[in-house]
Design a protein around this motif. Structure first.
Motif, short mmCIF file in Angstrom:
data_model
loop_
_atom_site.label_atom_id
_atom_site.label_comp_id
_atom_site.label_asym_id
_atom_site.label_seq_id
_atom_site.Cartn_x
_atom_site.Cartn_y
_atom_site.Cartn_z
N PHE A 258 1.14 -20.79 -16.47
CA PHE A 258 0.78 -19.71 -17.38
C PHE A 258 1.83 -18.59 -17.35
CE2 PHE A 258 -1.35 -15.68 -18.36
CZ PHE A 258 -1.93 -15.97 -19.59
N TYR A 259 2.47 -18.39 -16.20
CA TYR A 259 3.42 -17.30 -16.03
C TYR A 259 4.88 -17.74 -16.23
CZ TYR A 259 -0.68 -15.21 -13.88
OH TYR A 259 -1.96 -14.74 -13.65
N SER A 260 5.09 -19.01 -16.53
CA SER A 260 6.46 -19.53 -16.63
C SER A 260 7.19 -18.97 -17.85
CB SER A 260 6.45 -21.06 -16.73
OG SER A 260 7.75 -21.54 -17.00
N PRO A 261 8.44 -18.54 -17.68
CA PRO A 261 9.22 -18.07 -18.83
C PRO A 261 9.66 -19.20 -19.75
CG PRO A 261 10.58 -18.10 -16.86
CD PRO A 261 9.19 -18.42 -16.41
N TYR A 262 9.41 -20.45 -19.32
CA TYR A 262 9.84 -21.61 -20.10
C TYR A 262 8.69 -22.28 -20.86
CZ TYR A 262 13.69 -21.04 -16.83
OH TYR A 262 14.72 -20.50 -16.08
N LYS A 263 7.53 -21.64 -20.89
CA LYS A 263 6.36 -22.33 -21.45
C LYS A 263 6.43 -22.51 -22.96
CE LYS A 263 3.34 -18.21 -21.48
NZ LYS A 263 2.09 -17.66 -20.93
N HIS A 264 7.39 -21.88 -23.61
CA HIS A 264 7.53 -22.03 -25.06
C HIS A 264 8.44 -23.21 -25.44
CE1 HIS A 264 5.42 -18.27 -25.53
NE2 HIS A 264 6.32 -17.65 -24.80
N TYR A 265 8.97 -23.93 -24.45
CA TYR A 265 9.90 -25.01 -24.73
C TYR A 265 9.13 -26.29 -25.07
CZ TYR A 265 13.68 -22.14 -22.72
OH TYR A 265 14.59 -21.14 -22.45
N VAL A 266 9.00 -26.56 -26.35
CA VAL A 266 8.28 -27.74 -26.83
C VAL A 266 9.27 -28.90 -26.91
CG1 VAL A 266 6.90 -28.70 -28.71
CG2 VAL A 266 6.70 -26.28 -28.13
N GLU A 267 8.86 -30.08 -26.42
CA GLU A 267 9.78 -31.20 -26.35
C GLU A 267 9.44 -32.35 -27.30
OE1 GLU A 267 10.17 -32.30 -22.22
OE2 GLU A 267 11.63 -30.69 -21.93
N PHE A 268 8.37 -32.20 -28.08
CA PHE A 268 7.99 -33.26 -29.01
C PHE A 268 7.09 -32.66 -30.08
CE2 PHE A 268 5.42 -37.31 -29.79
CZ PHE A 268 6.42 -37.92 -30.53
N GLY A 269 7.13 -33.21 -31.26
CA GLY A 269 6.30 -32.72 -32.34
C GLY A 269 6.44 -33.61 -33.56
N ILE A 270 6.07 -33.07 -34.69
CA ILE A 270 6.27 -33.75 -35.96
C ILE A 270 7.33 -32.98 -36.73
CG2 ILE A 270 5.23 -34.26 -38.21
CD1 ILE A 270 2.65 -34.94 -36.76
N VAL B 130 -2.95 -18.41 -28.65
CA VAL B 130 -4.19 -18.10 -27.92
C VAL B 130 -3.99 -18.31 -26.43
CG1 VAL B 130 -6.62 -18.65 -27.58
CG2 VAL B 130 -5.65 -18.67 -29.89
N ASN B 131 -3.64 -19.53 -26.03
CA ASN B 131 -3.60 -19.86 -24.60
C ASN B 131 -2.36 -19.34 -23.88
OD1 ASN B 131 -2.99 -22.68 -26.18
ND2 ASN B 131 -1.59 -22.43 -24.45
N ASP B 132 -1.37 -18.84 -24.62
CA ASP B 132 -0.26 -18.16 -23.96
C ASP B 132 -0.62 -16.72 -23.61
OD1 ASP B 132 1.45 -20.29 -23.94
OD2 ASP B 132 2.69 -19.62 -25.61
N ILE B 133 -1.66 -16.19 -24.27
CA ILE B 133 -2.08 -14.81 -24.05
C ILE B 133 -3.28 -14.73 -23.10
CG2 ILE B 133 -3.01 -12.75 -25.19
CD1 ILE B 133 -0.06 -13.29 -25.74
N LEU B 134 -4.22 -15.63 -23.27
CA LEU B 134 -5.44 -15.64 -22.45
C LEU B 134 -5.46 -16.86 -21.54
CD1 LEU B 134 -8.12 -14.69 -25.14
CD2 LEU B 134 -7.05 -13.17 -23.46
N LYS B 135 -5.78 -16.66 -20.29
CA LYS B 135 -5.96 -17.77 -19.37
C LYS B 135 -7.21 -18.54 -19.76
CE LYS B 135 -4.03 -15.10 -15.53
NZ LYS B 135 -4.31 -14.48 -14.22
N ASP B 136 -7.27 -19.79 -19.35
CA ASP B 136 -8.43 -20.64 -19.68
C ASP B 136 -9.74 -19.96 -19.26
OD1 ASP B 136 -6.40 -22.33 -20.37
OD2 ASP B 136 -6.96 -23.95 -19.01
N GLU B 137 -9.74 -19.40 -18.07
CA GLU B 137 -10.96 -18.79 -17.55
C GLU B 137 -11.38 -17.59 -18.40
OE1 GLU B 137 -8.21 -19.34 -15.83
OE2 GLU B 137 -8.81 -21.04 -14.54
N GLU B 138 -10.41 -16.86 -18.93
CA GLU B 138 -10.73 -15.73 -19.80
C GLU B 138 -11.36 -16.19 -21.10
OE1 GLU B 138 -7.69 -12.18 -19.30
OE2 GLU B 138 -6.60 -14.06 -19.49
N ASP C 284 2.37 -13.76 -30.93
CA ASP C 284 2.65 -14.85 -31.86
C ASP C 284 1.50 -15.00 -32.87
OD1 ASP C 284 3.83 -17.05 -33.02
OD2 ASP C 284 3.59 -18.36 -31.28
N ASN C 285 1.73 -15.81 -33.92
CA ASN C 285 0.62 -16.28 -34.75
C ASN C 285 -0.42 -16.90 -33.82
OD1 ASN C 285 2.95 -17.93 -37.02
ND2 ASN C 285 2.48 -15.78 -36.89
N TYR C 286 -1.69 -16.74 -34.14
CA TYR C 286 -2.70 -17.44 -33.34
C TYR C 286 -3.84 -17.93 -34.24
CZ TYR C 286 -5.79 -13.30 -33.30
OH TYR C 286 -6.61 -12.25 -33.65
N SER C 287 -4.35 -19.10 -33.90
CA SER C 287 -5.41 -19.74 -34.67
C SER C 287 -6.30 -20.54 -33.74
CB SER C 287 -4.82 -20.70 -35.71
OG SER C 287 -3.88 -20.07 -36.55
#
Length: 248
Positions: free
Chosen positions: A158-170, A204-212, A238-241
């Motif tokens: 949750f605190y990693s500075p690299y959590k925005h690095y997406v490695e697969f998608g469409i 959403v989940n980059d801002i709030l922890k699962d428990e929150e 970011d955008n959130y949905s």
């Protein structure tokens, strides 16, 4: 019958790159004034969120394209059916002429109480029960690999500075990965009474922890969704949905 609630907001971004698919309805709005709630009297339902990748071009077009494809395709209710549908979407994307672009997708396909969970990228599907929230999809990201390899914990991620690095998608940028056999995450699941699915983009989940998320939503996510929105508005970037889904 299914109950569905959804909401989207562009956050602090200049424009909206998230797009939602709600059983035939495509939603891409800069900001909704209030969450939208509906009851759907059908045996099957498909819902999904897509998050166009902000560092690339045409993220908004990419996410909407995937939702449009989900609407147009006839998808068998099976893990293989979902895989073939997503691969079809990927191939169709490469014919659009959209260049250097991509999007995530995460969703739930339900038939009565049975469900198929799927995701490509780092948008997520959670399940809420009376005791906890469980992250049941699986990110395609650099940080997820670190978790899988035991290098960091899920909590540390949750605190990693690299959590925005997406490695697969469409998207066109991921075609070589699809050809090499990288696959979406797809699994069978089921929903019991007083359980809920929570599908969200990483805003959403980059801002709030699962428990929150759990503490805010439970025991009645439909009633408490506005409390979640209020909390996200305090911290949003970011955008959130998100989509909340259950079976009655």
């Amino acid at each position: 019958m299914y109950r569905v609630l959804y909401y989207t907001d562009k956050g602090l971004r200049n424009y909206q790159q998230d797009c939602l698919y709600i059983d035939g309805t495509i939603v891409q709005a800069e900001s909704m004034k209030n969450p939208s709630y509906s009851e759907i009297k059908k045996k099957e339902i498909l819902v999904a969120v897509c998050d166009g990748m902000g560092g690339l071009s045409d993220g908004d077009i990419a996410s909407r394209f995937v939702c449009k494809q989900l609407k147009d395709l006839s998808i068998p209710f099976s893990v293989e059916g979902i895989y073939r549908a997503l691969y079809t979407v990927q191939k169709e994307f490469t014919r659009t002429g959209i260049i250097n672009s991509g999007t995530t997708v995460a969703g739930v396909y339900m038939k009565e109480n049975k469900s198929i969970i799927f995701n490509v990228g780092d948008s997520r599907v959670y399940k809420l029960t009376e005791k906890k929230i469980t992250y049941i999809s699986h990110d395609h990201s650099y940080v997820q690999k670190l978790i899988d390899d035991g290098i960091i914990s899920y909590t540390e991620a949750f605190y990693s500075p690299y959590k925005h690095y997406v490695e697969f998608g469409i998207g066109d940028i991921f075609m070589e990965d699809w050809k090499k056999g990288v696959k979406p995450y797809i699994k069978n699941d089921y929903l019991e009474k007083d359980q809920f699915y929570f599908i969200c983009t990483d805003g959403v989940n980059d801002i709030l922890k699962d428990e929150e998320i759990f503490q805010i939503l439970y025991p009645d996510p439909f009633k408490n969704a506005e409390n979640l929105i209020k909390e996200l508005d305090k911290r949003k970037e970011d955008n959130y949905s998100f989509i909340i889904l259950d079976l009655t």
